[in-house]
Scaffold this active site. Structure first.
Site, PDB file in Angstrom:
ATOM      1  N   ARG A  51       0.839  -1.208   0.000  1.00 13.13           N
ATOM      2  CA  ARG A  51       0.000   0.000   0.000  1.00 13.13           C
ATOM      3  C   ARG A  51       0.873   1.257   0.000  1.00 13.13           C
ATOM      4  NH1 ARG A  51      -4.473   0.448   4.613  1.00 13.13           N
ATOM      5  NH2 ARG A  51      -2.647   0.882   5.910  1.00 13.13           N
ATOM      6  N   LYS A 150      -2.884   6.779   1.391  1.00 11.10           N
ATOM      7  CA  LYS A 150      -2.661   7.070   2.819  1.00 11.10           C
ATOM      8  C   LYS A 150      -1.612   8.178   2.889  1.00 11.10           C
ATOM      9  CE  LYS A 150      -2.176   4.734   7.282  1.00 11.10           C
ATOM     10  NZ  LYS A 150      -3.431   5.188   7.913  1.00 11.10           N
ATOM     11  N   GLU A 183     -16.363   5.837   6.441  1.00  9.29           N
ATOM     12  CA  GLU A 183     -15.471   5.237   7.450  1.00  9.29           C
ATOM     13  C   GLU A 183     -15.359   6.162   8.653  1.00  9.29           C
ATOM     14  OE1 GLU A 183     -11.445   4.848   6.064  1.00  9.29           O
ATOM     15  OE2 GLU A 183     -11.464   6.754   5.013  1.00  9.29           O
TER      16      GLU A 183
HETATM   17  C1  LIG Z   1      -8.671   6.990   7.354  1.00  2.00           C
HETATM   18  C2  LIG Z   1      -8.349   5.579   7.781  1.00  2.00           C
HETATM   19  N1  LIG Z   1      -9.225   4.610   7.510  1.00  2.00           N
HETATM   20  C3  LIG Z   1      -9.001   3.327   7.877  1.00  2.00           C
HETATM   21  C4  LIG Z   1      -7.843   2.975   8.523  1.00  2.00           C
HETATM   22  C5  LIG Z   1      -7.625   1.542   8.903  1.00  2.00           C
HETATM   23  O1  LIG Z   1      -6.681   1.005   7.979  1.00  2.00           O
HETATM   24  P1  LIG Z   1      -5.719  -0.208   8.441  1.00  2.00           P
HETATM   25  O2  LIG Z   1      -6.615  -1.344   8.879  1.00  2.00           O
HETATM   26  O3  LIG Z   1      -4.905  -0.511   7.231  1.00  2.00           O
HETATM   27  O4  LIG Z   1      -4.895   0.367   9.590  1.00  2.00           O
HETATM   28  C6  LIG Z   1      -6.889   3.957   8.786  1.00  2.00           C
HETATM   29  C7  LIG Z   1      -5.602   3.584   9.417  1.00  2.00           C
HETATM   30  N2  LIG Z   1      -5.499   4.366  10.566  1.00  2.00           N
HETATM   31  C8  LIG Z   1      -4.541   4.253  11.490  1.00  2.00           C
HETATM   32  C9  LIG Z   1      -3.544   3.349  11.345  1.00  2.00           C
HETATM   33  C10 LIG Z   1      -2.580   3.316  12.364  1.00  2.00           C
HETATM   34  C11 LIG Z   1      -2.651   4.196  13.453  1.00  2.00           C
HETATM   35  C12 LIG Z   1      -3.694   5.075  13.506  1.00  2.00           C
HETATM   36  C13 LIG Z   1      -3.780   5.983  14.651  1.00  2.00           C
HETATM   37  O5  LIG Z   1      -4.914   6.388  14.981  1.00  2.00           O
HETATM   38  O6  LIG Z   1      -2.708   6.272  15.207  1.00  2.00           O
HETATM   39  C14 LIG Z   1      -4.650   5.122  12.549  1.00  2.00           C
HETATM   40  C15 LIG Z   1      -7.134   5.287   8.425  1.00  2.00           C
HETATM   41  O7  LIG Z   1      -6.236   6.279   8.703  1.00  2.00           O
END
Ligand SMILES: Cc1ncc(COP(=O)(O)O)c(CNc2cccc(C(=O)O)c2)c1O
Length: 291
Positions: A51, A150, A183
């Site tokens: 990703r 991201k 989301e």
């Molecule tokens: C906007 C958004 N949506 C979904 C996810 C979940 O994606 P993953 O299942 O691949 O992690 C994210 C990811 N968000 C994320 C990942 C790691 C840490 C933190 C934090 O809040 O510190 C947030 C994110 O930033």
């Protein structure tokens, strides 16, 4: 001592500084990954790096490390910090340029790897679930800044977090411009109704979450019926269960949305089963640091 990987060197927290001319700082011009390590296993390391390189390609950012070199930098950072359980923030910025926004003025992207302990939700929170609200701040529209990238542009998410803080809520749910649920500010969303699990297709405006994908695959494996279809806040309010997924959050129940109590007002059976199944794979699927 915490060691941070900064452009090929390991520096201490005090020494970990970027230039004020770094375009990640000046313009949010860059990308990142949040990855977890469980008992020495970098969970879903390949999926995260895939990703990262996809996000880089999409914004025409050239990462100065090959996939293998990036993997080695991750492993080395974890080893130097003797971290078997925790969280990795991997950041790639466009790098130093001048004050203009033209990325062509940034000769070399900057790679930063921070490894830390992580504590986000208590075990209690996984049982009681989160109180959430919906917010007026819409998710970025894909043809302006695609939520699938991201990127370091997290102001959309931060504005959402500000609204959820204001409401005294633990998380907030975003809609897209058409009013479909997309989301949370940092996690994907799933609803359960009469045994059927639904999650929004990411093209509506959501990050292709790696935890989301893991849950989809677990549902397939254990025979839970899952659909990727658009839904609205009405469907969330009347759901039997709602849960959020993310690297930091794992699988966390939602007990309330905009004052509507979801189901029995705590984590439901399907949510808890999926959390259990998820936790059974986190120290298996991924890259082993110490072997
Ligand atoms: C906007 C958004 N949506 C979904 C996810 C979940 O994606 P993953 O299942 O691949 O992690 C994210 C990811 N968000 C994320 C990942 C790691 C840490 C933190 C934090 O809040 O510190 C947030 C994110 O930033």
């Amino acid at each position: 001592e915490q060691w941070i990987y900064l452009d090929g060197e390991f520096v201490t927290k005090e020494g970990a500084k970027v230039s004020v001319f770094d375009h990640g700082f000046l313009y949010g011009d860059g990308i990142f990954e949040g990855i977890r390590i469980y008992n020495g296993n970098i969970f879903k390391c390949k999926e995260h790096l895939d990703r990262l390189y996809d996000s880089a390609k999409s914004i025409q950012l050239n990462i100065p490390l090959s996939y293998e070199e990036m993997e080695a930098a991750l492993v080395e950072t974890l080893r130097r910090n003797e971290l078997r359980d925790g969280y990795i923030r991997l950041v790639v910025s466009r790098g130093v340029g001048n004050l203009g926004l033209d990325p062509n003025r940034c000769p070399k992207a900057s790679v930063i790897i921070i490894a830390e302990q992580l504590a986000i939700y208590s075990e209690e929170a996984y049982k009681t679930g989160l109180k959430t609200v919906s917010v007026s701040t819409r998710r970025n529209i894909p043809d302006a800044l695609n939520p699938k990238i991201k990127s370091l542009n997290y102001l959309n998410n931060i504005l959402v977090k500000i609204q959820s803080n204001l409401a005294g809520a633990g998380e907030a749910i975003m809609m897209n411009a058409q009013g479909y649920v997309t989301e949370g500010s940092g996690d994907n969303i799933f609803i359960v109704k009469r045994g059927v699990i639904t999650t929004p297709p990411c093209y509506l405006g959501a990050l292709e979450g790696i935890t989301r994908q893991a849950i989809i695959e677990i549902c397939e494996r254990i025979g839970y019926k899952l659909k990727e279809e658009p839904f609205t806040l009405h469907d969330v309010y009347i759901a039997d269960e709602v849960f959020l997924t993310g690297t930091a959050a794992e699988v966390i129940a939602v007990r309330e949305v905009d004052g509507r109590i979801i189901g029995e007002g705590h984590a439901g059976p399907i949510t808890l089963r999926l959390l259990d199944e998820f936790r059974s794979i986190v120290d298996k699927d991924g890259l082993k640091v110490w072997e």
